[in-house]
Design an enzyme around this catalytic site. Structure first.
Site, PDB file in Angstrom:
ATOM      1  N   HIS A  21      -2.000  -6.333 -11.342  1.00 33.72           N
ATOM      2  CA  HIS A  21      -1.156  -6.155  -9.928  1.00 33.72           C
ATOM      3  C   HIS A  21       0.065  -6.700 -10.210  1.00 33.72           C
ATOM      4  O   HIS A  21       0.498  -7.813 -10.358  1.00 33.72           O
ATOM      5  CB  HIS A  21      -2.040  -7.027  -8.904  1.00 33.72           C
ATOM      6  CG  HIS A  21      -1.979  -6.316  -7.514  1.00 33.72           C
ATOM      7  ND1 HIS A  21      -0.620  -6.619  -6.936  1.00 33.72           N
ATOM      8  CD2 HIS A  21      -2.536  -5.737  -6.772  1.00 33.72           C
ATOM      9  CE1 HIS A  21      -0.855  -5.997  -5.777  1.00 33.72           C
ATOM     10  NE2 HIS A  21      -1.977  -5.337  -5.657  1.00 33.72           N
ATOM     11  N   ARG A  53       3.731  -3.693   0.839  1.00 31.86           N
ATOM     12  CA  ARG A  53       4.910  -2.547   0.588  1.00 31.86           C
ATOM     13  C   ARG A  53       4.475  -1.341   1.421  1.00 31.86           C
ATOM     14  O   ARG A  53       5.433  -0.700   1.780  1.00 31.86           O
ATOM     15  CB  ARG A  53       4.643  -2.322  -0.835  1.00 31.86           C
ATOM     16  CG  ARG A  53       5.622  -3.485  -1.805  1.00 31.86           C
ATOM     17  CD  ARG A  53       5.177  -3.279  -3.210  1.00 31.86           C
ATOM     18  NE  ARG A  53       4.160  -3.725  -3.593  1.00 31.86           N
ATOM     19  CZ  ARG A  53       3.095  -3.406  -4.325  1.00 31.86           C
ATOM     20  NH1 ARG A  53       3.607  -2.286  -4.939  1.00 31.86           N
ATOM     21  NH2 ARG A  53       2.009  -4.012  -4.767  1.00 31.86           N
TER      22      ARG A  53
END
Ligand code: FAD
Ligand code: SF4
Ligand code: SF4
Ligand code: FES
Lengths: 605, 246
Positions: free
Chosen positions: A236, A256
């Site tokens: 990740h 995000r």
């Protein structure tokens, strides 16, 4: 003779995360006897940690969404190595599986008109992730748990399965030990569902807990099932990097999704510098367009921060390697900047990302509404796993099923965020359903006692090993170090061969680990036993990584930067145990798509 | 690297005592890190529960310097390290070993409570419409990670041992999340008053103070539930109404 208690079930489920709980609920709808075993307390499985959301084409926020788009997104994200039938079932059934959770008490965040709200996530064309702030996994596991406890399922908490039992070709049950007293338990069962989660503990920097030692992968492998695409381990892009003790803890992609941007030490938004071909048409041209996308502007395209995880992780590594990293070896993830755009930004961030806010505040003394976070890649998820039939989730061993992260097929070379929670629901349900059907259609087979005796002796050996034997924690940390260095984001023939050598050496050492104390709640002993599984999956990952001479999805080879090996076609790697107890690997060409599937991909690809 | 001393409770239900361990500590460490380091280097068989290491699973509950805490969210920099740090198990539950207690009572309590029972769906696709403002307050209760620290600190359980008569703050929060759920149709007031023993709570608010999820247990969950119980059973008008309607 080892002493043990025996329990009898129609269906035994190993693992009480989202997949295991969903399977147990489904298996118990008839009048079958269902047992559920888990290593931790109920409700503490990894699923509880999931943050961002669960992907389902509900089309509540954008009516252009449909199962077809979700299917195409999943296939593209997986670089077309996914099992297309699984991707299709997943896209079609996840909306119903998500809605059903509200019937059992889950409460997702709402849209203006009162239906389930959905958010943007990397690789998903439309806002698709149903969520509850950034604690979606908690909501999901609690809904399943609170519903499940009223279905007549017998739950064995803090029990660890150490081996499956077979009689002839068929699975006949499993043997485990209870943490509290260290006593053995034998579970006879007509069908067994593995739902044990992932393998992250094979690496040094990981978002995964002590439970993630690849138990299901290893149990299945030793029982004769196949493992596929084990080279695809997802790193990740955003884990915490500082302070050292929290290194690896996940920072949700939701940051995000809400408008967070990645910058380097020069203040540059580096994700704009490298946009892959496959996504060129669907990525924003300017920061402004990206911002509008995160705020729900339907004409805007997604910012490059929301490209697939493998790509974002590689870009971060490149920034760091080329000297543009943050002080502690990561890059900056900035959500505080949205102050420029939103009047009530601070409150907005705290409401949308409450657990991120607390995590940074409490563990790193950072107020994310005011300053950027430092982030870097962390081992997160394994796309590869136990090979199953797409519809029934049965392995090649009759009566043995697998679902959730330990099973494979849906995610191909790279998993899209949110597609795991939906995977658990869709295929957990299917595994429970088909395991129940198998148990109804087949008689029980008797368990072979000699087998149990053999396993018990092996398991108790660490107590009898001479005291100069290695400390299990020591071996575990050596393995993690080697896997991180040699089988991490960047791999090569040399590093992988070396890894395989190291793993062999550690296997020998692991034979002689010595543990102190007695069998009662003995963490040292448990760590010693987990090593068997960790070493098996580590070897499988390294071997598969060596086999795939290409850089695709989550798997990158320094010595083979191309996406495909000339002339090799698209293939899956398949591992199984040979009669002489060695690990063997072969390739199989990815099956043809159906006409409908091909058409969807052509339209939307 | 600096060193610090940890006094860790070692033993089982029969015999247990504090044992001192000295270990290295570095910037950013939490108590769980120190416990793990001690486990790996000096006490391999030390029993401690943990999973997420990020305050999300509620496994690592214990008492640090006498305060109920999540070990993974208690930073060493917030503790005086010039004196030993004590780490002991939750005291309201029977000890299994070292820092691990038998919390199975909690699971049994939940099983006995009436489950969520929704009204028929509002829409054809089997879904319900709910306004965000109507669910905000339940979403607060649903943040609960079942760490049981509130159970540990509540005097009704800890000092008076009334586990048979009182479900404790965690399950009052749970009851509130069901009772106030906009689509739930069940009535749990009778149980709350009788079996669940809501009357034992005398609003000391100790539970609210220790909740790592910052749930305002007393003000937002327990007091409104108490009011509903009072309305249902002690409100003279309502009682009169009941007499007439049967
Ligand atoms: C921090 C974090 C955030 C995430 N966020 C998201 C997200 O937003 N969206 C998304 O889709 N995915 C997310 N994921 C991924 C997703 O949460 C996991 O892939 C998923 O929860 C795995 O579920 P599972 O049911 O397969 O296994 P788990 O939930 O991990 O459960 C495994 C179970 O198996 C048991 N078990 C294991 N071995 C044994 C054994 N030998 N004997 C008995 N029991 C055993 C364990 O005790 C546990 O009960 C996230 C993952 C992490 C770590
Ligand atoms: S407020 Fe009530 S439930 Fe909370 S600690 Fe005090 S007595 Fe216990
Ligand atoms: S209410 Fe708070 S203290 Fe109590 S169990 Fe839940 S999270 Fe823990
Ligand atoms: S380990 Fe999960 S809350 Fe501490």
């Amino acid at each position: 003779m080892a002493s043990y208690e025996t329990f009898d079930y129609d269906v035994l489920i190993v693992g009480a995360g989202g997949a295991g709980l969903r399977a147990a609920i489904e298996a118990s709808t008839g009048d079958l006897r269902v047992g559920l075993v888990c290593k931790s307390l109920l409700g503490k499985a990894h699923t509880v940690m999931a943050e961002g959301g669960v992907a389902a084409a509900l089309a509540n926020v954008d009516e252009r969404d449909s199962w077809r788009v979700h299917f195409a997104d999943t296939m593209r994200g997986g670089q077309y190595l996914s099992d297309a039938r699984m991707a299709e079932l997943h896209a079609k059934e996840s909306p119903e599986r998500v809605r059903e959770l509200e019937k059992w008490g889950a409460l997702f965040d709402r849209t203006q008109d009162g239906s389930i709200l959905q958010r943007n996530f990397g690789g998903h064309q439309y806002p698709r992730l149903a969520h509850v702030g950034d604690r979606t996994g908690l909501e999901m596991i609690r809904a399943l748990q609170d519903h499940g406890i009223h279905q007549g399922i017998d739950v064995y908490m803090e029990n660890t399965i150490i081996s499956l039992l077979k009689t002839g070709d068929r699975v006949s049950g499993a043997i485990g030990y209870e943490r509290e007293k260290g006593r053995f338990k034998v579970f006879a069962a007509k069908a067994v569902v593995l739902a044990t989660g992932g393998v992250g503990k094979a690496y040094q920097v990981t978002s995964n807990s002590w439970e993630y030692t690849g138990d299901g992968h290893s149990l299945a492998y030793h029982a004769g099932a196949e493992l596929i695409d084990m080279e695809f381990v997802q790193f990740h892009p955003t884990g915490m990097v500082w302070p050292p003790s929290v290194k690896g803890i996940l920072v949700t992609e939701g940051v995000r999704g809400e408008g967070g941007i990645l910058t380097n030490s020069e203040g540059q938004r580096f994700m704009f510098n490298d946009i892959p071909e496959l996504y060129a048409n669907t990525t924003a041209e300017s920061p402004e367009e990206g911002w509008l996308y995160t705020q729900g502007d339907r004409e805007a395209r997604r910012p490059p921060e929301l490209l697939t995880r493998d790509h974002v992780a590689r870009c971060i590594v490149r920034e760091v390697q080329e000297g543009r990293g943050s002080p502690h070896g990561g890059v900056f993830l900035d959500i505080a900047w949205i102050k420029e755009k939103l009047p009530n930004a601070e409150e907005h961030i705290r409401r949308k990302l409450p657990s991120m806010y607390h995590q940074f505040k409490e563990l790193a003394d950072i107020d994310i509404t005011q300053e950027p976070m430092e982030v870097g890649p962390t081992t997160h998820y394994i796309m590869g796993g136990i090979r199953v039939d797409a519809d029934s989730q049965m392995t090649c061993v009759p009566g043995l099923f697998a679902a959730g992260e330990c099973a494979a097929g849906l995610h191909g070379a790279n998993r899209l965020g949110g597609n795991s929670l939906s995977d658990l629901l869709v295929f957990g349900k299917r595994a429970g359903e088909y395991a129940a059907q198998f148990a109804t259609e087949n008689d029980a087979v008797p368990i072979e006692e000699s087998h149990i005796e053999e396993i018990a002796q092996h398991v108790l050996k660490p107590f009898d090993n001479p005291p100069e034997g290695d400390n299990p924690y020591e071996i575990q940390s050596q393995l993690q170090e080697k896997m991180q260095q040699l089988v991490g984001i960047a791999r090569s023939q040399e590093s992988l061969n070396q890894a395989i050598e190291e793993i062999k050496m550690l296997c020998e050492k692991a034979e002689n680990t010595h543990v102190v104390g007695n069998r009662e709640y003995n963490a040292g002993w448990h760590t010693a036993l987990d090593l068997d599984c960790l070493l098996t999956v580590s070897e499988a990952i390294a071997l598969a990584a060596l086999e795939r001479k290409a850089s695709i999805g989550a798997h990158s080879r320094d010595d083979f930067p191309e996406k495909e090996e000339p002339g090799a076609g698209k293939y899956n790697t398949i591992i199984h145990k040979t009669d002489d107890n060695t690990m063997s690997i072969r390739r199989e060409i990815v099956p043809e798509l159906t006409d409908e599937q091909r058409q969807i991909i052509e339209e939307m690809g | 690297m600096d060193k610090a001393t940890f006094k860790i409770w070692r033993g089982d239900a029969d015999t247990a005592e504090f044992v001192d361990y000295e270990t290295e500590v570095s910037e950013g460490m939490v108590v769980l890190d120190a416990v793990h380091r001690i486990q790996a280097e000096q006490a391999n068989d030390l029993a401690v529960r943990w999973n997420c290491k990020a305050g999300k699973c509620g496994s690592c509950s214990a008492e640090v310097n006498g305060n109920p805490k999540l070990l993974c969210m208690t930073r060493l920099s917030d503790l005086p390290l010039d004196e030993p740090v004590t780490v002991e198990p939750m005291r309201a539950f029977p000890l299994i070993k070292d820092l691990v207690t038998d919390v199975s009572w909690n699971y049994k309590v939940k099983e006995k409570m009436k489950p969520f029972t929704p009204r028929p769906p509002d829409a054809e696709d089997g879904t319900w419409r709910m306004e965000q403002v109507d669910i905000d307050h339940i979403q607060e209760f649903k943040k609960c990670i079942e760490c049981f620290l509130c159970q540990d600190v509540c005097h009704v359980l800890r000092e008076h041992d009334l586990h048979d008569a009182f479900i404790g703050p965690r399950y009052l929060v749970y009851a509130a999340s069901l009772e106030m759920h906009p689509i739930d149709t069940e009535n749990r007031l009778e149980e709350l008053k009788n079996e669940d023993g809501i009357g034992y709570c005398n609003i000391t608010k100790c539970c609210t103070k220790v909740c790592p999820e910052h749930i305002t247990i007393t003000d937002n969950a327990i007091i409104p539930l108490k009011e509903r119980v009072v309305d249902e059973f002690y409100d003279p008008l309502r009682r009169l109404f009941k007499v007439f309607t049967g």
